[in-house]
Design an enzyme around this catalytic site. Structure first.
Site, PDB file in Angstrom:
ATOM      1  N   GLY A   1      36.357 -25.540 -61.228  1.00  0.00           N
ATOM      2  CA  GLY A   1      34.898 -25.535 -61.188  1.00  0.00           C
ATOM      3  C   GLY A   1      34.337 -25.110 -59.840  1.00  0.00           C
ATOM      4  O   GLY A   1      33.378 -24.322 -59.775  1.00  0.00           O
TER       5      GLY A   1
ATOM      6  N   ASN B   1      26.623 -34.775 -62.719  1.00  0.00           N
ATOM      7  CA  ASN B   1      27.892 -35.501 -62.725  1.00  0.00           C
ATOM      8  C   ASN B   1      27.753 -36.972 -62.341  1.00  0.00           C
ATOM      9  O   ASN B   1      28.633 -37.764 -62.628  1.00  0.00           O
ATOM     10  CB  ASN B   1      28.904 -34.819 -61.805  1.00  0.00           C
ATOM     11  CG  ASN B   1      28.334 -34.481 -60.449  1.00  0.00           C
ATOM     12  OD1 ASN B   1      27.306 -33.811 -60.339  1.00  0.00           O
ATOM     13  ND2 ASN B   1      28.969 -34.947 -59.401  1.00  0.00           N
TER      14      ASN B   1
ATOM     15  N   SER C   1      35.463 -26.354 -65.997  1.00  0.00           N
ATOM     16  CA  SER C   1      36.752 -26.759 -65.439  1.00  0.00           C
ATOM     17  C   SER C   1      37.517 -27.604 -66.447  1.00  0.00           C
ATOM     18  O   SER C   1      36.968 -28.543 -67.021  1.00  0.00           O
ATOM     19  CB  SER C   1      36.499 -27.564 -64.155  1.00  0.00           C
ATOM     20  OG  SER C   1      37.723 -27.956 -63.591  1.00  0.00           O
TER      21      SER C   1
ATOM     22  N   THR D   1      48.328 -13.679 -60.062  1.00  0.00           N
ATOM     23  CA  THR D   1      49.082 -13.910 -61.285  1.00  0.00           C
ATOM     24  C   THR D   1      48.448 -15.047 -62.081  1.00  0.00           C
ATOM     25  O   THR D   1      48.090 -16.085 -61.511  1.00  0.00           O
ATOM     26  CB  THR D   1      50.543 -14.264 -60.933  1.00  0.00           C
ATOM     27  OG1 THR D   1      51.078 -13.153 -60.206  1.00  0.00           O
ATOM     28  CG2 THR D   1      51.383 -14.518 -62.174  1.00  0.00           C
TER      29      THR D   1
ATOM     30  N   CYS E   1      33.736 -36.946 -54.775  1.00  0.00           N
ATOM     31  CA  CYS E   1      33.726 -36.119 -53.568  1.00  0.00           C
ATOM     32  C   CYS E   1      33.000 -36.794 -52.425  1.00  0.00           C
ATOM     33  O   CYS E   1      33.215 -36.467 -51.274  1.00  0.00           O
ATOM     34  CB  CYS E   1      33.074 -34.780 -53.867  1.00  0.00           C
ATOM     35  SG  CYS E   1      33.520 -34.168 -55.475  1.00  0.00           S
TER      36      CYS E   1
HETATM   37  C1  LIG Z   1      34.114 -31.776 -60.997  1.00  0.00           C
HETATM   38  C2  LIG Z   1      32.927 -30.910 -60.821  1.00  0.00           C
HETATM   39  C3  LIG Z   1      33.013 -29.685 -60.131  1.00  0.00           C
HETATM   40  C4  LIG Z   1      34.285 -29.235 -59.460  1.00  0.00           C
HETATM   41  O1  LIG Z   1      35.256 -28.840 -60.370  1.00  0.00           O
HETATM   42  P1  LIG Z   1      36.775 -28.713 -59.860  1.00  0.00           P
HETATM   43  O2  LIG Z   1      37.505 -28.119 -61.006  1.00  0.00           O
HETATM   44  O3  LIG Z   1      37.220 -30.101 -59.536  1.00  0.00           O
HETATM   45  O4  LIG Z   1      36.754 -27.820 -58.668  1.00  0.00           O
HETATM   46  C5  LIG Z   1      31.884 -28.911 -60.029  1.00  0.00           C
HETATM   47  N1  LIG Z   1      30.723 -29.292 -60.581  1.00  0.00           N
HETATM   48  C6  LIG Z   1      30.590 -30.449 -61.256  1.00  0.00           C
HETATM   49  C7  LIG Z   1      29.275 -30.799 -61.859  1.00  0.00           C
HETATM   50  C8  LIG Z   1      31.682 -31.291 -61.395  1.00  0.00           C
HETATM   51  O5  LIG Z   1      31.551 -32.442 -62.043  1.00  0.00           O
END
Ligand SMILES: *Cc1c(COP(=O)(O)O)cnc(C)c1O
Length: 395
Positions: A73, A153, A201, A239, A327
């Site tokens: 993501g 999130n 993601s 790759t 985070c």
């Molecule tokens: C978890 C998250 C991301 C980051 O995704 P990753 O695959 O962990 O880099 C970005 N945006 C939101 C809203 C998320 O919840």
């Protein structure tokens, strides 16, 4: 320590489901070929990569040549935003986003600000919704990109994406949405919602970590992000992560196949938890909207409580939860999302985020609420602020 284990931090990451893991396994071992090779052994890997791409394209109403696999993501967010900034800079250098984006978006915007771009960070209301009128006022002739998340999130609020998409289209501005929390959880259609770019993601929908995709609508001219080989139409070299892609395809297939039932079940559990907490614990505040909300998200502030202390005591009872986003934990600053809702620091500090999985059952939530009641009582009984407050209330 408790022998219980209740994982309720599914917005941080999810368990890779057994079916997904099984589907991935052969591509680590006997079928290890490189999809870019000429011989048939590589062709097998190429075929499964393309199958996964088709499942994913179908799942959002896109075409297969509009899906680009990435490393997750954050990478998709970086690519969409930096790519658009570079490709459209002759038109202008202004970007619109919101104050409650994931750091994958916010920090990318900060990076661009240091490099000659201007960014407007839209406010949200007390439920976390972007203000559409403010968005319209923020648009300038030099605006090249609007990037607003699909669903938040931390508080689960689902943004008015279709409306934002319509406004962006009317003004001829690209619209990117970080749909990492929404994809696989609620229905998305890139055409109905006028989405030009979308990040997702796998590890947020019971797929593996380190694999994501960026949807790029045909005609959007953003450049390559990783330079190198010809993979992903030369726009994202390297790759292919074949096991990851296969796992993502399987996870998407499963998520889409039982979405309706899962939404219904999780919404019931979510609302049950919210009801119990608000009825049985005093001085709480549910953050986010009660209905335009991700089915698996609960976010609640307990006054006179330190979120971190609560998490530690929950952990001692075998419960994994979060105070906001994974985070930001580790820092003592309250969440930027809760502050953007207008919550004072001392209340924002006492937040708890519970995010359900498809395996969560009512008994888990009853256990958590029962423990929470004890924990909140205990922490408040040690708080001088709470004591003062109660004495004033009683007078
Ligand atoms: C978890 C998250 C991301 C980051 O995704 P990753 O695959 O962990 O880099 C970005 N945006 C939101 C809203 C998320 O919840």
């Amino acid at each position: 320590m408790s022998d219980k284990f209740i994982y309720l931090d599914n917005a941080a990451t999810t368990k890779t489901s057994p079916e997904v893991f099984e589907a991935m396994k052969p591509y680590f071992s006997e079928l290890y070929g490189n999809p870019s090779s000429i011989y048939a052994f590589g062709g097998k890997a190429k075929a499964v990569v393309e199958e996964a791409r088709e499942i994913i394209a179908d799942s959002i109403g896109a075409k297969t040549n509009e899906i680009y696999f990435t490393g997750g993501g954050s990478e998709s967010d970086n690519w969409a935003i930096i790519g658009a900034a570079e490709a459209y800079k002759s038109k202008g250098r202004h970007i619109i986003t919101s104050k409650i984006e994931h750091h994958g978006v916010l920090h990318t915007c900060k990076y661009l600000e240091k490099n000659g771009y201007e960014v407007t960070y839209l406010n949200v209301d007390e439920k976390g919704f972007v203000d559409i009128e403010e968005l319209k006022r923020a648009i300038r002739p030099e605006t090249i990109l609007i990037t607003i998340m699909y669903a938040n999130n931390e508080i689960g609020t689902i943004e008015p994406v279709a409306e934002i998409g319509r406004i962006a289209k009317e003004h001829g501005i690209l619209f990117h949405t970080d749909a990492v929390q929404a994809y696989g959880h609620i229905p998305i259609n890139v055409d109905n919602e006028n989405i030009d770019m979308l990040s997702a993601s796998a590890h947020k929908l019971n797929g593996p970590k380190g694999i994501g995709f960026l949807y790029i609508r045909k005609g959007v001219k953003i450049g390559s992000y990783i330079h190198g080989g010809g993979q992903e139409r030369s726009r994202r070299a390297g790759t292919h992560n074949v096991p990851g892609i296969v796992g993502f395809g399987k996870a998407a297939e499963l998520a889409l196949s039982n979405m309706e039932d899962r939404i219904k079940k999780q919404t019931e559990l979510r609302d049950y938890f919210i009801k119990r907490v608000t009825e049985e614990i005093k001085y709480v505040r549910i953050n986010g909207d009660l209905t335009k909300r991700l089915p698996n998200n609960i976010n609640v502030c307990f006054r006179f409580i330190e979120g971190e202390s609560m998490l530690i005591l929950l952990d001692m009872n075998g419960i994994c939860a979060s105070s906001g986003s994974a985070c930001t934990s580790g820092s003592l600053d309250p969440s930027h999302v809760l502050l953007a809702l207008g919550l004072p620091h001392e209340i924002a500090h006492g937040s708890l985020r519970i995010t359900l999985s498809q395996e969560t059952v009512k008994e888990d939530l009853d256990y958590v609420v029962d423990k929470l009641k004890e924990i909140v009582d205990r922490l408040r009984s040690m708080s001088p602020l709470y004591e003062d407050f109660v004495q004033k209330e009683e007078r």
